[in-house]
Design a protein around this motif. Structure first.
Motif, short mmCIF file in Angstrom:
data_model
loop_
_atom_site.label_atom_id
_atom_site.label_comp_id
_atom_site.label_asym_id
_atom_site.label_seq_id
_atom_site.Cartn_x
_atom_site.Cartn_y
_atom_site.Cartn_z
N SER A 166 2.03 -1.62 -8.16
CA SER A 166 3.02 -0.82 -7.43
C SER A 166 4.38 -0.82 -8.10
O SER A 166 5.21 0.06 -7.82
CB SER A 166 3.15 -1.36 -5.99
N THR A 221 0.82 -1.21 0.00
CA THR A 221 0.00 0.00 0.00
C THR A 221 0.85 1.26 0.00
O THR A 221 0.44 2.30 -0.53
CB THR A 221 -0.94 0.00 1.21
N ALA A 224 1.61 1.93 -3.64
CA ALA A 224 0.51 1.90 -4.60
C ALA A 224 0.36 3.25 -5.30
O ALA A 224 0.39 4.30 -4.64
CB ALA A 224 -0.79 1.53 -3.90
#
Length: 431
Positions: A148, A3, A6
């Protein structure tokens, strides 16, 4: 978790257009000499070879957590790509650009849009890096398999040359947002797209007539094994090298071989299939295959069973498989028509051929959709393989065991990695 890396989501066309305008403005702010651009890109790739690099670890994590590859398999596939991405290779590629010798001016490339795809490192990294080397700015939509990864590549570049990294941006939006994809290419002179056949066709329908789209849809690759390569020698055998080409990236790339043509008759093909199966079993122990989703697992089962049915009736056919169908090698019976389509997931067929005509009949259905032909054999056998590659329309002939490490300058689908990003006048000889 990925995350932290991302890419940001884009929701409005106006936001995407503002970003493109910002990138174009950065191109006008300050010039970065091409030699410095090449050195920066080469240095990024050099650092990625270091197991301690946090950016390398992040890229491998992206391939594991987002693309689903096993850690060792992800790292091995990344290293296979990096073999060809040396600093010297980036300098040599830059030398192809017009104006690098100081005569004439560099062409204005502008902002180049990219639709990224695949579960491999190269399709996520190289479109961006090629654009920066050519002197342009890259605006990319991240793919769904490893979203990513391109953002990590830009962050790694910022650690080496922040000025150059500011010329690249990676964003994300749903594939069904045709308005955003259309806006990405608005006003662009050239752009790229990587994905399946349907995805490439859908993107092409959204691109205006004035934009040249360099599309890279699904392709397949094969290996051609000459009779001389079947003779036992010291060192790694052709079957072991081919097993590595199959196992790398879990056979998900266009350079992953899905079939092998073996000279020397059916006995030779059966022996080679046994050796290939042993090589794939060895690779499974070192580079495990990822777990398959139900649809993919069903396709692998169907591929296996198609050969098993024939092998139960004919002595000249065979099927070999790993535990849980972690890999499958099928040998079709003589006169049974072209081999079936391989479903990937480390599945391939081995077919005996006795001449050019039979080789063409075996792989003819893939003519025009072949990326590469791997070859093992002597000079005469390599010439035969080259003739077959030319007939298939394959863009690369590579030694078996090196199929997954194409040079930076290879012409994927005929596209030149730098020159096709430049305005047409720049392709004329410099006076």
């Amino acid at each position: 978790m990925m995350t932290a890396w991302a890419p940001r989501e884009v929701d409005q066309v106006a936001e995407l257009r503002r970003l493109a305008a910002e990138l174009e403005g950065r191109l006008s702010e300050a010039s970065i000499p091409v030699a410095e651009r090449a050195e920066a890109l080469g240095e990024v790739c050099r650092r990625w070879r270091d197991p301690a690099s946090r950016f390398r670890r992040a890229i491998v994590s992206s391939l594991v957590e987002e693309a689903g590859l096993a850690p060792a398999t992800a790292a091995a596939g990344f290293d296979a790509s990096l073999r060809a991405w040396s600093p010297g290779a980036w300098r040599a590629l830059a030398a192809r650009l017009p104006g690098i010798d100081g005569v004439g001016r560099e062409p204005w490339v502008g902002v180049v849009p990219h639709i990224l795809g695949s579960a491999l490192p190269a399709p996520h990294v190289l479109p961006i890096f090629f654009t920066l080397l050519a002197g342009g700015a890259a605006l990319a939509r991240a793919g769904r398999h490893a979203p990513s990864l391109p953002a990590i590549a830009v962050a790694a570049l910022a650690d080496v040359d922040p000025r150059l990294a500011l010329r690249a941006a990676v964003r994300r939006w749903p594939r069904d947002r045709a308005d955003l994809t259309r806006a990405l290419f608005d006003g662009a002179r050239v752009g790229t797209a990587t994905g399946g056949d349907a995805a490439a066709a859908a993107i092409r329908s959204l691109v205006g007539r004035d934009t040249r789209l360099l599309a890279h849809p699904h392709r397949v690759s094969f290996a051609y094994v000459g009779a001389s390569a079947l003779v036992a020698r010291a060192g790694t055998s052709a079957a072991e090298r081919l097993a590595e080409d199959v196992a790398l990236h879990d056979q998900q790339g266009c350079l992953s071989p899905v079939g092998a043509l073996v000279e020397g008759g059916r006995r030779a093909a059966l022996r080679f299939a046994d050796q290939l199966a042993a090589g794939l079993a060895d690779r499974q122990g070192v580079w495990p295959r990822a777990a398959l989703d139900p649809a993919a697992a069903l396709s692998v089962r169907a591929f296996h069973d198609a050969f098993a049915v024939v092998a139960a009736e004919r002595r000249d056919a065979r099927v070999l498989a790993g535990d849980g169908l972690a890999w499958v090698v099928g040998v079709p019976g003589a006169g049974g028509g072209p081999p079936p389509f391989a479903p990937l997931g480390r599945c391939l067929w081995v077919a005996a051929v006795t001449g050019a005509a039979q080789a063409r009949r075996t792989v003819g259905r893939w003519r025009g959709a072949t990326a590469s032909l791997g070859v093992a054999g002597n000079a005469s056998e390599r010439r035969g393989a080259r003739a077959l590659a030319n007939w298939l329309g394959a863009w690369r002939l590579a030694p078996v065991g090196r199929m997954q490490s194409p040079p930076l300058a290879w012409r994927q689908d005929g596209a030149r990695p730098l020159l096709d990003l430049l305005p047409e006048p720049a392709l004329e000889p410099v006076a």
